[in-house]
Design an enzyme around this catalytic site. Structure first.
Site, mmCIF file in Angstrom:
data_model
loop_
_atom_site.group_PDB
_atom_site.id
_atom_site.type_symbol
_atom_site.label_atom_id
_atom_site.label_comp_id
_atom_site.label_asym_id
_atom_site.label_seq_id
_atom_site.Cartn_x
_atom_site.Cartn_y
_atom_site.Cartn_z
ATOM 1 N N GLY A 1 0.827 -1.200 0.000
ATOM 2 C CA GLY A 1 0.000 0.000 0.000
ATOM 3 C C GLY A 1 0.856 1.242 0.000
ATOM 4 N N LYS B 1 2.994 -4.786 9.042
ATOM 5 C CA LYS B 1 3.135 -3.731 8.039
ATOM 6 C C LYS B 1 4.499 -3.097 8.198
ATOM 7 C CE LYS B 1 -0.577 -1.381 7.296
ATOM 8 N NZ LYS B 1 -1.226 -1.141 6.025
ATOM 9 N N ASP C 1 -7.637 8.348 3.661
ATOM 10 C CA ASP C 1 -7.531 7.426 2.538
ATOM 11 C C ASP C 1 -8.592 6.325 2.637
ATOM 12 O OD1 ASP C 1 -6.603 6.488 0.149
ATOM 13 O OD2 ASP C 1 -4.772 5.578 0.946
#
Ligand SMILES: *[C@@H]1O[C@H](CO)[C@@H](O)[C@H](O)[C@H]1NC(C)=O
Ligand SMILES: *[C@@H]1O[C@H](CO)[C@@H](O)[C@H](O)[C@H]1NC(C)=O
Ligand SMILES: *[C@@H]1O[C@H](CO)[C@@H](O)[C@H](O)[C@H]1NC(C)=O
Ligand SMILES: *[C@@H]1O[C@H](CO)[C@@H](O)[C@H](O)[C@H]1NC(C)=O
Ligand SMILES: *[C@@H]1O[C@H](CO)[C@@H](O)[C@H](O)[C@H]1NC(C)=O
Ligand SMILES: *[C@@H]1O[C@H](CO)[C@@H](O)[C@H](O)[C@H]1NC(C)=O
Ligand SMILES: *[C@@H]1O[C@H](CO)[C@@H](O)[C@H](O)[C@H]1NC(C)=O
Length: 795
Positions: free
Chosen positions: A515, A536, A630
């Site tokens: 991402g 992440k 987002d």
């Protein structure tokens, strides 16, 4: 002055608490109470009520208000039922005028909103705890944030809710709510609810109800805006000088009014206790609750019986027992291995049908036959390995499968009986609810197609069941926990070393996705029990190091909401910044919506409401406002039971180098971006609301917001196309043949209108998330939206 002092001295040995509390009736800024101190309460001048800590279990405390003069110390308000305070916590009226409950580490558990101008707090004799300015106005009051109880002089305004507690002794939120909706209708229902018509009791006063008033003489009624009585709810006149009163939405979903003689505590020797006055509302919850969505008054597979004391009890059919013996409302499970459908295994002989007179599970039939007698109904179920229970009434036979819901014993239904299938040989081992149940292929197809045919109710039960199992499963896992390495400064978050995360992800082997912030890898934490995680690896962070990262991670770590992906831990070591999240087995909403078959409309509406609630929490309910920046289907993940969870929140700040918003600094994703990103306009929560509007349109239409390969130019930009259809009164065009949705035009239209409001070009026209959720749920009217932008308006 002197005589007053003498009076105090004389009274002191007799009424110590009353006199002490006199002195405390105004609580000054800076005062605090320890949870486990000897004097953990602030009393009202008369001593009738106290505000403070109540010990719930060993080392857990509830910040509450209770009747202090009576033996039972009945709680009428509580702040933190869902998150009890540990030993060593305290509540403080800060110098800034906030009432803050914090744990021994100083983390806030609960607090009132910031409001400048508070000069003191006061526990009033009405049972209301207030924060006042110097001029006698209440800036905050417990009466306007009720828990499950209301008292005389208390008023419920539109939007106010009472939430039942989980059980008689557990103050967590329970299954039932009493809600004065924004439209003036007073309803009782079991959340989550998307359709206001699924209430089990209501005054049916939409458009005219204004306030619920509990007056001193024990009358509880709903008024018109002009103050005259619209509907009486409870009306047993009592004398407030002789009795204490309260009305409470109890854990069994019934609203009851009670009185307690004031003189009972003054040494009459007899313990009188609370006695009920007025009829309860509803009078028989067992038969008044019947929900297409929801399990009813009792849990799955159980049935509700109104006993002689007029209270509902949840019972299990014979051969079944409580899933949780300490909580009867959780439902029942069979004590035997259910019938197998494996070919060659002639299990039929091992089962029998037991009679349950006057019991009915009114919903979820999968088949029914007319002109039957009882014996053929019995045989029809025995001969069908899928059948768990039949209802026989008149001459009709309805077949049902577990889990069944909304079960009730109804003495007036004299010609109805349930016949429930049980194994005759009780020597087979118990199996857990939802455990493996072998059906042959043929029956699996039936189950599958029933699921896909999207009978909303049935789907919900299956979902409920899976989420129940998942919930228990994850709860089990949490209890075992992962090995705590370094206790981080943040609540319940773990700090990992880079090496540890390298190991648990197998050298970052399995990439789940990539991402804006870097890549995400799958990993497994192993300790006693393994837990699947998503790690992440953050790239492209702002130069500013530790400080900001720690602050942001702390903010994310403090969030806790069903519709947010949970952050389990982090790593901040040299150049390496990693975040560890719970793993979401069902992937992203983007895949769910745009790949594979079209998900059911019901599921899509559920997801829309879930995302809305998650955003509402980020914007308005968590301790520090978070703008996501987002929102898009790729950032909405789905858990085991397809509950929508927002991911990647709280990260925007880490990447936003400064306040200049040139295109390169734009954080969001094209197509979902609000116009202010491209203009020199301030960025606010309204950018998320814009993106949510686009996402909502995608959920309605099951297609991406921009599809340039479409041959029909008018349809390329989803928002333009939907607006055109809406404007021309041809909303059925966007249905794409989705029959379930087209049958639910009213809701679909409402969703479209909400989306149109969200994507207004002018940010100030976009409603706040609170309003958006209320509109989606149908709690407030949606007015006609203007054209989203000036370009579209010109058709
Ligand atoms: C606590 O209460 C007792 C009487 O119950 C009183 O003597 C004492 O001073 C109080 N302590 C504080 C700190 O208020
Ligand atoms: C409560 O905690 C104390 C000390 O922490 C312990 O001795 C006692 O057994 C506990 N009681 C219960 C009921 O857990
Ligand atoms: C109350 O019930 C909730 C929900 O089952 C549970 O998580 C919590 O631990 C219970 N609290 C107490 C004090 O038993
Ligand atoms: C309470 O409400 C009832 C019904 O409206 C009314 O008759 C009664 O006078 C009220 N009592 C007080 C003290 O306002
Ligand atoms: C208050 O409003 C209702 C409905 O609008 C009306 O029926 C009633 O007469 C009004 N009462 C008073 C006192 O104006
Ligand atoms: C308490 O009050 C009730 C009426 O409210 C009366 O019947 C009873 O006798 C009183 N009891 C005492 C001990 O005063
Ligand atoms: C019941 O189970 C026991 C032990 O599993 C077995 O011995 C017995 O034959 C069974 N009875 C019937 C009627 O199947």
């Amino acid at each position: 002055m002197a005589s007053a002092a003498i009076r105090v001295l004389l009274l002191l040995p007799l009424l110590p608490s009353a006199t002490l509390s006199q002195a405390q009736s105004n609580i000054n800024l800076g005062s605090s109470l320890p949870a486990d101190g000897p004097n953990s309460s602030w009393k009202s001048p008369s001593g009738d009520f106290a505000f403070g800590f109540k010990r719930i279990s060993n080392g857990s405390f509830l910040l509450a208000i209770w009747f202090d003069k009576i033996h039972e110390k009945t709680v009428i308000w509580s702040a933190n039922g869902d998150k009890l305070a540990p030993e060593g916590s305290n509540v403080e009226l800060t110098r800034e005028g906030r009432l803050v409950l914090s744990d021994p580490k100083g983390e806030e558990i609960w607090a009132t909103p910031t409001d400048t101008g508070v000069s003191y707090a006061s526990m009033l004799d009405t049972g209301n705890f207030v924060l006042e300015d110097g001029k006698g106005s209440n800036l905050w009051e417990s009466f306007s944030q009720p828990s499950d109880t209301i008292l005389p002089t208390q008023v419920l305004d539109q939007g106010a809710k009472l939430v039942s507690r989980y059980s008689a002794t557990n103050y967590s939120s329970g299954r039932f709510e009493l809600w004065l909706q924004g439209d003036g209708n007073l309803v009782m229902y079991t959340p989550p609810m998307f359709d206001p018509t699924s209430s089990y009791w209501s005054t049916q006063t939409a458009g005219s109800g204004y306030q619920v008033i509990f007056n001193r003489t024990g009358q509880i009624y709903l008024t018109y805006r002009n103050g005259s009585v619209l509907s009486k709810i409870m009306s047993q006149p009592v004398s407030s000088s002789e009795v204490y009163q309260r009305a409470v939405l109890e854990y069994d979903g019934v609203f009851r009014q009670y009185v307690y003689p004031r003189n009972a505590s003054l040494g009459s020797g007899r313990v009188m206790g609370w006695s009920q006055v007025s009829s309860p509302v509803p009078t028989n919850i067992c038969t008044s609750i019947r929900q297409n969505i929801g399990v009813g008054a009792c849990g799955v597979n159980s049935y509700c019986v109104l006993e002689d004391d007029q209270r509902p009890r949840c019972k299990c059919p014979s051969g079944y027992s409580y899933i949780d013996p300490s909580y009867e409302m959780d439902g029942c499970k069979p004590d035997f291995l259910p019938q197998s459908c494996d070919e060659g295994m002639l299990e039929k002989e091992l089962f029998t049908m037991r009679d349950m007179i006057n019991v009915n599970w009114p919903l979820n039939d999968y088949a029914f036959y007319r002109n039957q007698d009882e014996e053929s109904c019995r045989q029809a179920c025995l001969n069908d390995c899928l059948c768990d229970v039949v209802i026989f009434g008149g001459s009709t036979c309805w077949k049902k499968r577990m889990p069944v819901s909304n079960g009730a014993f109804d003495p007036s239904a004299s010609d109805t009986k349930a016949l429930i299938k049980v194994r005759t040989n009780n020597s087979t081992p118990n199996i857990p609810l939802g455990g493996p149940r072998k059906r042959d292929n043929r029956s699996m197809i039936i189950i599958g197609s029933v699921f896909l045919s999207s009978s909303a109710a049935l789907n919900l039960f299956l979902l409920l069941l899976t989420s129940l199992i998942w919930f228990r499963y994850t709860r089990g896992q949490k209890a075992l926990g992962v090995k705590p390495n370094v206790i981080s400064p943040f609540t319940s978050m773990q700090s990992f070393t880079y090496q540890e995360l390298r190991e648990v992800t197998g050298q970052f082997q399995e990439e789940l996705g990539r991402g804006a912030f870097g890549s995400v890898y799958k990993g497994v934490l192993t300790c006693n029990e393994s837990r699947v995680i998503a790690v992440k690896v953050l790239e492209k962070l702002t130069a500013d190091g530790d400080g900001e990262f720690n602050t942001e991670v702390g903010t994310i770590g403090r969030t806790n909401h069903r519709n947010l992906v949970e952050l389990i831990g982090f790593c901040n070591e040299g150049q390496n910044r990693l975040l560890v999240y719970e793993f979401m087995p069902n992937g992203s909403l983007a895949d769910f919506l745009f790949k594979g078959s079209r998900p059911s409309w019901f599921k899509r509406t559920e997801i829309a409401c879930g995302v809305a609630r998650g955003l509402l929490y980020l914007h308005e309910e968590c301790s520090k406002q978070i703008i996501h920046c987002d929102i898009k289907p790729q950032n909405i993940l789905l858990d085991e039971s397809l509950t929508a969870k927002i991911s990647d929140f709280g990260l925007a700040k880490l990447l936003m180098t400064d306040q200049t918003r040139t295109m390169t600094a734009v954080r969001g994703t094209k197509g979902y971006l609000a116009p202010e990103w491209f203009r020199n306009m301030p960025i606010s929560v309204k950018v998320d609301i814009y993106s949510f509007g686009i996402l909502l349109l995608e959920l309605i239409c099951c297609r991406k917001s921009c599809e340039f390969e479409l041959y029909d130019e008018d349809q390329m930009i989803l928002s333009d196309w939907v607006y055109d259809c809406y404007y021309q009164g041809k909303l059925d065009l966007i249905g794409g043949g989705d029959e379930e949705m087209l049958e639910d035009m009213k809701r679909m239209r409402r969703f479209v209108m909400v989306a149109m409001w969200c994507i207004q070009e002018d940010p100030s026209l976009r409603p706040p998330m609170k309003k958006v959720t209320q509109m989606l749920e149908g709690a407030v009217e949606v007015s006609i939206p203007p054209a989203p932008s000036s370009f579209i308006g010109s058709i």
